[in-house]
Design an enzyme around this catalytic site. Structure first.
Site, PDB file in Angstrom:
ATOM      1  N   GLU A   1      43.946  38.500  46.738  1.00 30.11           N
ATOM      2  CA  GLU A   1      42.493  38.374  46.592  1.00 30.11           C
ATOM      3  C   GLU A   1      41.973  37.152  47.360  1.00 30.11           C
ATOM      4  O   GLU A   1      40.933  37.220  48.025  1.00 30.11           O
ATOM      5  CB  GLU A   1      42.122  38.292  45.105  1.00 30.11           C
ATOM      6  CG  GLU A   1      40.659  38.034  44.818  1.00 30.11           C
ATOM      7  CD  GLU A   1      39.698  39.013  45.476  1.00 30.11           C
ATOM      8  OE1 GLU A   1      40.132  40.056  46.002  1.00 30.11           O
ATOM      9  OE2 GLU A   1      38.498  38.713  45.501  1.00 30.11           O
TER      10      GLU A   1
ATOM     11  N   CYS B   1      18.727  41.046  32.639  1.00 26.52           N
ATOM     12  CA  CYS B   1      17.332  41.467  32.560  1.00 26.52           C
ATOM     13  C   CYS B   1      16.417  40.344  33.045  1.00 26.52           C
ATOM     14  O   CYS B   1      16.814  39.187  33.079  1.00 26.52           O
ATOM     15  CB  CYS B   1      16.974  41.807  31.135  1.00 26.52           C
ATOM     16  SG  CYS B   1      18.094  43.009  30.414  1.00 26.52           S
TER      17      CYS B   1
ATOM     18  N   LYS C   1      39.193  37.370  50.289  1.00 26.21           N
ATOM     19  CA  LYS C   1      37.936  36.616  50.171  1.00 26.21           C
ATOM     20  C   LYS C   1      37.696  35.816  51.438  1.00 26.21           C
ATOM     21  O   LYS C   1      36.623  35.801  51.987  1.00 26.21           O
ATOM     22  CB  LYS C   1      38.027  35.701  48.948  1.00 26.21           C
ATOM     23  CG  LYS C   1      36.785  35.411  48.231  1.00 26.21           C
ATOM     24  CD  LYS C   1      36.314  36.506  47.305  1.00 26.21           C
ATOM     25  CE  LYS C   1      36.273  37.864  47.885  1.00 26.21           C
ATOM     26  NZ  LYS C   1      36.128  38.967  47.016  1.00 26.21           N
TER      27      LYS C   1
ATOM     28  N   LYS D   1      27.608  46.121  49.920  1.00 24.73           N
ATOM     29  CA  LYS D   1      27.984  45.770  48.554  1.00 24.73           C
ATOM     30  C   LYS D   1      28.618  46.950  47.830  1.00 24.73           C
ATOM     31  O   LYS D   1      29.564  46.790  47.073  1.00 24.73           O
ATOM     32  CB  LYS D   1      26.743  45.279  47.795  1.00 24.73           C
ATOM     33  CG  LYS D   1      27.027  44.786  46.381  1.00 24.73           C
ATOM     34  CD  LYS D   1      27.880  43.521  46.394  1.00 24.73           C
ATOM     35  CE  LYS D   1      28.336  43.099  45.016  1.00 24.73           C
ATOM     36  NZ  LYS D   1      29.525  42.221  45.072  1.00 24.73           N
TER      37      LYS D   1
ATOM     38  N   GLU E   1      37.061  38.166  54.713  1.00 25.92           N
ATOM     39  CA  GLU E   1      35.840  38.970  54.791  1.00 25.92           C
ATOM     40  C   GLU E   1      34.596  38.127  55.062  1.00 25.92           C
ATOM     41  O   GLU E   1      33.649  38.611  55.657  1.00 25.92           O
ATOM     42  CB  GLU E   1      35.645  39.828  53.536  1.00 25.92           C
ATOM     43  CG  GLU E   1      35.306  39.064  52.285  1.00 25.92           C
ATOM     44  CD  GLU E   1      35.066  39.955  51.080  1.00 25.92           C
ATOM     45  OE1 GLU E   1      34.482  41.030  51.225  1.00 25.92           O
ATOM     46  OE2 GLU E   1      35.467  39.557  49.967  1.00 25.92           O
TER      47      GLU E   1
ATOM     48  N   ARG F   1      17.759  39.625  40.150  1.00 23.70           N
ATOM     49  CA  ARG F   1      18.668  39.613  39.006  1.00 23.70           C
ATOM     50  C   ARG F   1      19.309  40.976  38.775  1.00 23.70           C
ATOM     51  O   ARG F   1      20.252  41.089  37.995  1.00 23.70           O
ATOM     52  CB  ARG F   1      17.915  39.186  37.735  1.00 23.70           C
ATOM     53  CG  ARG F   1      17.360  37.780  37.819  1.00 23.70           C
ATOM     54  CD  ARG F   1      16.375  37.489  36.708  1.00 23.70           C
ATOM     55  NE  ARG F   1      16.987  37.452  35.403  1.00 23.70           N
ATOM     56  CZ  ARG F   1      17.608  36.402  34.887  1.00 23.70           C
ATOM     57  NH1 ARG F   1      17.706  35.300  35.593  1.00 23.70           N
ATOM     58  NH2 ARG F   1      18.134  36.447  33.690  1.00 23.70           N
TER      59      ARG F   1
ATOM     60  N   HIS G   1      61.588  37.368  56.368  1.00 19.90           N
ATOM     61  CA  HIS G   1      62.096  38.651  56.865  1.00 19.90           C
ATOM     62  C   HIS G   1      61.302  39.133  58.067  1.00 19.90           C
ATOM     63  O   HIS G   1      61.269  40.336  58.344  1.00 19.90           O
ATOM     64  CB  HIS G   1      62.105  39.676  55.728  1.00 19.90           C
ATOM     65  CG  HIS G   1      63.036  39.294  54.622  1.00 19.90           C
ATOM     66  ND1 HIS G   1      64.408  39.351  54.758  1.00 19.90           N
ATOM     67  CD2 HIS G   1      62.807  38.768  53.393  1.00 19.90           C
ATOM     68  CE1 HIS G   1      64.976  38.905  53.642  1.00 19.90           C
ATOM     69  NE2 HIS G   1      64.024  38.539  52.803  1.00 19.90           N
TER      70      HIS G   1
ATOM     71  N   TRP H   1      18.534  45.482  32.869  1.00 17.49           N
ATOM     72  CA  TRP H   1      19.885  45.729  33.409  1.00 17.49           C
ATOM     73  C   TRP H   1      20.653  46.255  32.201  1.00 17.49           C
ATOM     74  O   TRP H   1      20.949  45.511  31.265  1.00 17.49           O
ATOM     75  CB  TRP H   1      20.446  44.404  33.939  1.00 17.49           C
ATOM     76  CG  TRP H   1      21.919  44.362  34.182  1.00 17.49           C
ATOM     77  CD1 TRP H   1      22.886  43.920  33.327  1.00 17.49           C
ATOM     78  CD2 TRP H   1      22.609  44.737  35.373  1.00 17.49           C
ATOM     79  NE1 TRP H   1      24.116  43.997  33.905  1.00 17.49           N
ATOM     80  CE2 TRP H   1      23.988  44.501  35.155  1.00 17.49           C
ATOM     81  CE3 TRP H   1      22.196  45.268  36.608  1.00 17.49           C
ATOM     82  CZ2 TRP H   1      24.951  44.767  36.129  1.00 17.49           C
ATOM     83  CZ3 TRP H   1      23.169  45.519  37.565  1.00 17.49           C
ATOM     84  CH2 TRP H   1      24.518  45.266  37.326  1.00 17.49           C
TER      85      TRP H   1
ATOM     86  N   ASN I   1      16.402  39.814  26.728  1.00 18.02           N
ATOM     87  CA  ASN I   1      17.502  39.661  27.685  1.00 18.02           C
ATOM     88  C   ASN I   1      18.692  39.132  26.892  1.00 18.02           C
ATOM     89  O   ASN I   1      18.561  38.113  26.208  1.00 18.02           O
ATOM     90  CB  ASN I   1      17.098  38.670  28.786  1.00 18.02           C
ATOM     91  CG  ASN I   1      18.249  38.302  29.697  1.00 18.02           C
ATOM     92  OD1 ASN I   1      19.229  39.041  29.792  1.00 18.02           O
ATOM     93  ND2 ASN I   1      18.143  37.161  30.361  1.00 18.02           N
ATOM     94  N   GLY I   2      19.826  39.827  26.963  1.00 15.12           N
ATOM     95  CA  GLY I   2      21.011  39.385  26.224  1.00 15.12           C
ATOM     96  C   GLY I   2      21.647  40.564  25.512  1.00 15.12           C
ATOM     97  O   GLY I   2      21.340  41.720  25.812  1.00 15.12           O
TER      98      GLY I   2
END
Ligand code: F6R
Length: 610
Positions: free
Chosen positions: A482, A2, A486, A605, A489, A27, A505, A75, A99-100
């Site tokens: 991963e 938030c 990363k 995104k 991309e 944010r 192989h 948020w 916020n929290g």
């Protein structure tokens, strides 16, 4: 995460609040609201959606001309994004933004119901606001009311509050959530972050935990919870707004990697109760969980790679078969799903079209679905039978980093819970794992962040590469997938993740003089085997970087050119600091190449199309 802004001074507050909220948009938020104090009243306008939705609502409300007010971008954490769940939350005596996460909101609600309070929203914040209200009703003293309330509240908070009868003063306090306080000579401000006040002043106080700020037109005052005066340290910065939004980091990606210790804490802490995983979801905490015979984890990209880590840990601890599926394949290939299967969907955004379609497919087969999602109220979260939110806060860089780490953390907790339900581990072992996760993961990740300079130096040796390989075995192979995604991309270097034993192989024919190979060795039982793989590539001229767990250094003779030692942690949890190292490596390669790290070409995104 938030955003909070508050103002009291010689100017009209509304334009300052809206402008402040706009600078905090980065944010992430799903609703917004303001309260302005005028003519002895606290007038609140709030709306689901963007700031433009709030402004549209404001333009059809009466004029808000008061010179004190608070504003908020929400948020969602508790309760879906909606007008009534938006902040500020007003009570008989006050208006409050937060916020929290208030962890013991249910206990607080029970206490308040006993005192005659009712609730209009599903939020933890409304419970917090009414708690402060209850104490204020008794003392008519803002500082006393805040002090008493924070003794009851467990969790994280930054609060901005205006009390009736004290309408020209903004009060603030924080714990584990950011809040700054500032004054420009003509008025005072509170804000979640520096960009919101930069237009007025570059000096601010980062409020210490537990200190109450009293912000008025003339001055700022600070109080300890016992009401005595407190000192705070004035800080000054010379960043512009964009730099400030990135917290002084050059890119959102590196900022978000640096947020991992905090994000991991936020995901883990509320889910461990009395030393054991506790999700607050009957199906996952209760009987149903012991009845699943096999698990399918379905997701895309990075979230699917987190699923591979989940498979490793669930199978290891619970001995239940786990199948990891790419959502775009799962939805069309008519997978075999049985009534006693569990389907876990993982998604940062909760809006990925293929993951959503896979969820619908599983539900249509009558299989129980559990979503692990970061964005509250998103489609996947709404449609799954149960949802576990990762609470990493918004991720702005296209390349997912902190969201992956918290997805892995959630899967670890789930693995412990499933293993307990299946009787594969006993309670002491479950407690020991939870305890170590909570105490050691954020610390080890913080230590990994300190390796930044060394990782940067290694990155300088990779920038010219056209192709490279990541190799590892067991969990290290899952981690390689991963790490490789990363790097490719954001740096546009072609990279492949290979099980270390599989290279010979066929693919080893691509390894020639100088081919970079990043070898992961964090799993003791296969380390020696991976070392054999390293020897194979080294003898063909590869430039080898070994990312090695501290406990394995020196145990084997690893023929590498550079070694990055992953900070010490129980081997079961080495994934967490190791992934931070690998994310930093990808970041630095891209940044050194001068690429658009946060917005790599051809990528979005949230992939809401098939
Ligand atoms: C890569 C990345 C993507 C996402 C994928 C799924 O860094 O971010 O691979 O992981 O598009 O997205 P979500 O998790 O939103 O479903």
């Amino acid at each position: 995460m938030c955003g909070i802004i508050g103002y009291t001074g010689s100017k009209k507050s509304l334009p300052i609040l809206i402008e402040g909220l706009r600078t905090l948009e980065y944010r992430g938020y799903d609703s917004a609201g303001v309260t302005v104090a005028q003519d002895g009243c606290l007038v609140t306008v709030k709306s689901r959606g963007r700031l433009t939705d709030l402004e549209a609502k404001l333009s059809s409300s009466g004029e808000l001309y008061g010179s004190a007010g608070i504003g908020h971008t929400r948020w969602a954490t508790h309760g879906e994004p909606s007008d009534k769940n938006s902040h500020p939350h007003s009570t008989e005596h006050l208006t409050l933004v937060h916020n929290g996460i208030i962890e013991n909101y249910a206990e607080i609600e029970e206490m308040l119901r006993g005192a005659g309070y009712d609730f209009v929203s599903e939020t933890d914040t409304e419970r917090g606001a009414k708690l402060v209200d209850m104490f204020f009703a008794k003392s008519n003293d803002p500082i006393d009311a805040i002090s008493r309330a924070i003794k009851v509240i467990r969790g994280s908070y930054a609060f901005g509050i205006i009390f009736k009868g004290f309408e020209d003063t903004v009060y603030a306090i924080r714990k584990d959530s950011p809040l700054i306080v500032a004054h420009d000579g003509e008025g005072g401000f509170i804000a979640s972050d520096i960009p919101a006040i930069l237009k007025y002043t570059s000096s601010y106080y980062r409020l210490d935990e537990g200190i109450i700020a009293k912000v008025s037109t003339e001055k700022l005052e600070f109080f300890a919870p016992d009401g005595s005066a407190a000192e705070q340290k004035l800080e000054t910065i010379d960043w512009d707004i964009e730099q400030a939004q990135k917290g002084g980091f050059p890119h959102f990606m590196i900022k978000e990697i640096n947020e991992e210790p905090e994000a991991l804490r936020k995901t883990l802490e509320p889910r461990i109760r009395n030393g054991l995983p506790h999700f607050g979801i009957e199906a996952i905490d209760g009987e149903l969980l012991s009845q699943f015979e096999s698990i399918h984890i379905v997701a895309c990209g990075t979230a699917m790679h987190a699923g591979l880590i989940g498979k490793a840990i669930i199978e290891k601890l619970a001995r239940i078969p786990v199948n990891v599926e790419i959502a775009s394949e799962f939805r069309y290939r008519d997978p075999i799903l049985r009534k006693r299967d569990l389907v876990i969907l993982i998604s940062q955004s909760g809006e990925t079209a293929d993951t959503l379609a896979a969820l619908r497919h599983a539900k249509a087969q009558g299989v129980y679905t559990l979503a692990i999602v970061n964005v509250i109220g998103s489609s996947v979260a709404r449609e799954a039978d149960s949802v576990l939110y990762t609470w990493a806060g918004p991720e702005i860089a296209v390349a997912s980093t902190k969201a992956y780490s918290v997805q892995c953390a959630m899967l670890y907790l789930l693995a412990v819970r499933i293993a307990l339900a299946a009787g594969a581990i006993d309670e002491p072992r479950a407690r020991q794992i939870c305890d170590t996760m909570l105490s050691d993961i954020p610390t080890a990740v913080t230590e990994a962040l300190k390796l930044d300079r060394q990782i940067y130096d290694v990155a300088t040796k990779l920038v010219a590469a056209e192709h490279l390989f990541y190799i590892g075995r067991d969990v290290d192979f899952a981690l390689s997938t991963e790490a490789s995604l990363k790097l490719k991309e954001i740096s546009y270097i072609h990279s492949e993740a290979y099980a270390a034993g599989e290279l010979k192989h066929g693919t080893i024919s691509l390894v020639t003089d100088g081919t970079p190979v990043i070898a992961l060795t964090t799993v003791g039982k296969v380390c020696e085997k991976t070392v054999s793989g390293i020897r194979e590539v080294k003898s063909r001229g590869a430039y080898v970087v070994c990312v090695c767990a501290q406990g394995l250094v020196g145990k084997y003779d690893i023929p590498c050119d550079d070694m990055i030692v992953v900070p010490e942690i129980d081997e079961l949890l080495a994934t967490f600091p190791a992934v931070t190292v690998l994310q930093l490596l990808a970041y630095h390669v891209s940044a050194l190449k001068g690429l658009d790290v946060d917005k790599p070409r051809n990528l979005a995104k949230s992939v809401t199309v098939e």
